[in-house]
Design a protein around this motif. Structure first.
Motif, PDB file in Angstrom:
ATOM      1  N   VAL A  82       0.849  -1.203   0.000  1.00  0.00           N
ATOM      2  CA  VAL A  82       0.000   0.000   0.000  1.00  0.00           C
ATOM      3  C   VAL A  82       0.881   1.248   0.000  1.00  0.00           C
ATOM      4  O   VAL A  82       0.615   2.215  -0.729  1.00  0.00           O
ATOM      5  N   GLN A  83       1.953   1.196   0.802  1.00  0.00           N
ATOM      6  CA  GLN A  83       2.854   2.359   0.828  1.00  0.00           C
ATOM      7  C   GLN A  83       3.452   2.620  -0.550  1.00  0.00           C
ATOM      8  O   GLN A  83       3.559   3.768  -0.977  1.00  0.00           O
ATOM      9  N   ALA A  84       3.826   1.561  -1.256  1.00  0.00           N
ATOM     10  CA  ALA A  84       4.416   1.724  -2.595  1.00  0.00           C
ATOM     11  C   ALA A  84       3.408   2.383  -3.545  1.00  0.00           C
ATOM     12  O   ALA A  84       3.762   3.258  -4.342  1.00  0.00           O
ATOM     13  N   LEU A  85       2.168   1.967  -3.441  1.00  0.00           N
ATOM     14  CA  LEU A  85       1.118   2.539  -4.302  1.00  0.00           C
ATOM     15  C   LEU A  85       0.919   4.026  -4.002  1.00  0.00           C
ATOM     16  O   LEU A  85       0.829   4.866  -4.910  1.00  0.00           O
ATOM     17  N   GLY A 143      -1.073   9.961 -17.236  1.00  0.00           N
ATOM     18  CA  GLY A 143       0.224  10.078 -16.556  1.00  0.00           C
ATOM     19  C   GLY A 143       0.334   9.223 -15.304  1.00  0.00           C
ATOM     20  O   GLY A 143       1.340   9.296 -14.583  1.00  0.00           O
ATOM     21  N   ALA A 144      -0.672   8.433 -15.047  1.00  0.00           N
ATOM     22  CA  ALA A 144      -0.688   7.690 -13.776  1.00  0.00           C
ATOM     23  C   ALA A 144       0.415   6.650 -13.703  1.00  0.00           C
ATOM     24  O   ALA A 144       0.834   6.088 -14.717  1.00  0.00           O
ATOM     25  N   ALA A 145       0.858   6.384 -12.467  1.00  0.00           N
ATOM     26  CA  ALA A 145       1.801   5.285 -12.242  1.00  0.00           C
ATOM     27  C   ALA A 145       1.033   3.962 -12.265  1.00  0.00           C
ATOM     28  O   ALA A 145      -0.110   3.889 -11.802  1.00  0.00           O
ATOM     29  N   ILE A 146       1.676   2.956 -12.799  1.00  0.00           N
ATOM     30  CA  ILE A 146       1.114   1.600 -12.787  1.00  0.00           C
ATOM     31  C   ILE A 146       1.994   0.801 -11.820  1.00  0.00           C
ATOM     32  O   ILE A 146       3.185   0.641 -12.071  1.00  0.00           O
ATOM     33  N   VAL A 147       1.408   0.375 -10.733  1.00  0.00           N
ATOM     34  CA  VAL A 147       2.195  -0.281  -9.689  1.00  0.00           C
ATOM     35  C   VAL A 147       1.893  -1.777  -9.706  1.00  0.00           C
ATOM     36  O   VAL A 147       0.782  -2.205  -9.371  1.00  0.00           O
TER      37      VAL A 147
END
Ligand SMILES: Nc1nc2c(ncn2[C@@H]2O[C@H](COP(=O)(O)OP(=O)(O)OP(=O)(O)O)[C@@H](O)[C@H]2O)c(=O)[nH]1
Ligand SMILES: C[C@H](OP(=O)(O)O)C(=O)O
Length: 191
Positions: free
Chosen positions: A107-110, A159-163
């Motif tokens: 969750v922290q990484a996201l 532009g979103a990150a894909i985790v």
């Protein structure tokens, strides 16, 4: 550091985990859904960046460390949109309740990725669905959960990150997922 709220939608009752009908009795499906959700709620309650935790469900679960937002039965996406508006379009993590291996680090990484890029998505391990959406901004967003939701989600935030992390991608929907979970647990017990 952004002050995040987390929102977990949960289907309850005999319709829970309906794709597991062939594998499990209704009481077993409900128990599985509830056990997975308890794990997710506990995990979220231990994430420092999450300031408030909400359960969106038809019925309150008083023993969980969360505020209850009643689901009025309009369907998952309209309910989520209404809940987001009710929370003032504040930075919001929407995460599914069926992630049995979810950890605080996942969750922290996201959230770190969403802090950086404004938005982050956690795809399912098939690369088609979305298991979590972290929205830092207050701009409109149409939740498109259902089948193959990743594409319509990404189109709204290019532009979103894909985790991609194993536990974020591992949701339990089908008998094949359940068999995979069973094998993983059996392998852990042996080691
Ligand atoms: N509050 C609420 N949560 C929902 C609803 N539909 C699904 N969810 C939750 O949304 C997340 C993803 O749901 P799905 O995997 O699509 O649905 P499910 O009930 O878990 O499984 P199926 O019945 O097999 O589709 C899970 O946390 C569900 O509990 C709904 O109408 N209201
Ligand atoms: C809700 C759906 O997820 P599933 O439960 O089908 O993996 C989705 O990813 O939009």
């Amino acid at each position: 550091m952004t002050d995040w709220a987390a929102l977990v939608p949960l289907k309850q009752g005999v319709e829970s985990k309906s794709r597991l009908r062939e594998a499990l009795e209704p009481a077993e499906r409900m128990a599985l859904a509830s056990a997975m959700a308890a794990r997710v709620m506990t995990c979220l309650s231990n994430v420092n960046a999450i300031n408030s935790l909400y359960l969106l469900a038809p019925t309150e679960v008083s023993e969980w460390p969360s505020h209850w937002l009643p689901d009025s039965g309009r369907g998952l996406n309209p309910e989520l949109e209404s809940a987001r508006a009710q929370l003032g379009n504040r930075p919001l993590l929407v995460i599914h309740a069926d992630l049995p291996h979810l950890t605080v680090q996942d969750v922290q990484a996201l959230l770190t990725a969403a802090d950086d890029r404004g938005c982050a998505f956690a795809p399912d391990r098939h690369g088609r669905g979305t298991n979590a959406v972290a929205l830092r901004d207050a701009n409109p967003f149409r939740f498109a959960f259902g089948r193959d939701s990743l594409t319509p989600h990404r189109q709204q935030r290019p532009g979103a990150a894909i985790v991609e992390r194993a536990a974020l991608g591992f949701d339990i929907d089908t008998p094949a997922d359940l068999a995979e979970l069973h094998d993983m647990c059996a392998a852990r017990l042996k080691s």
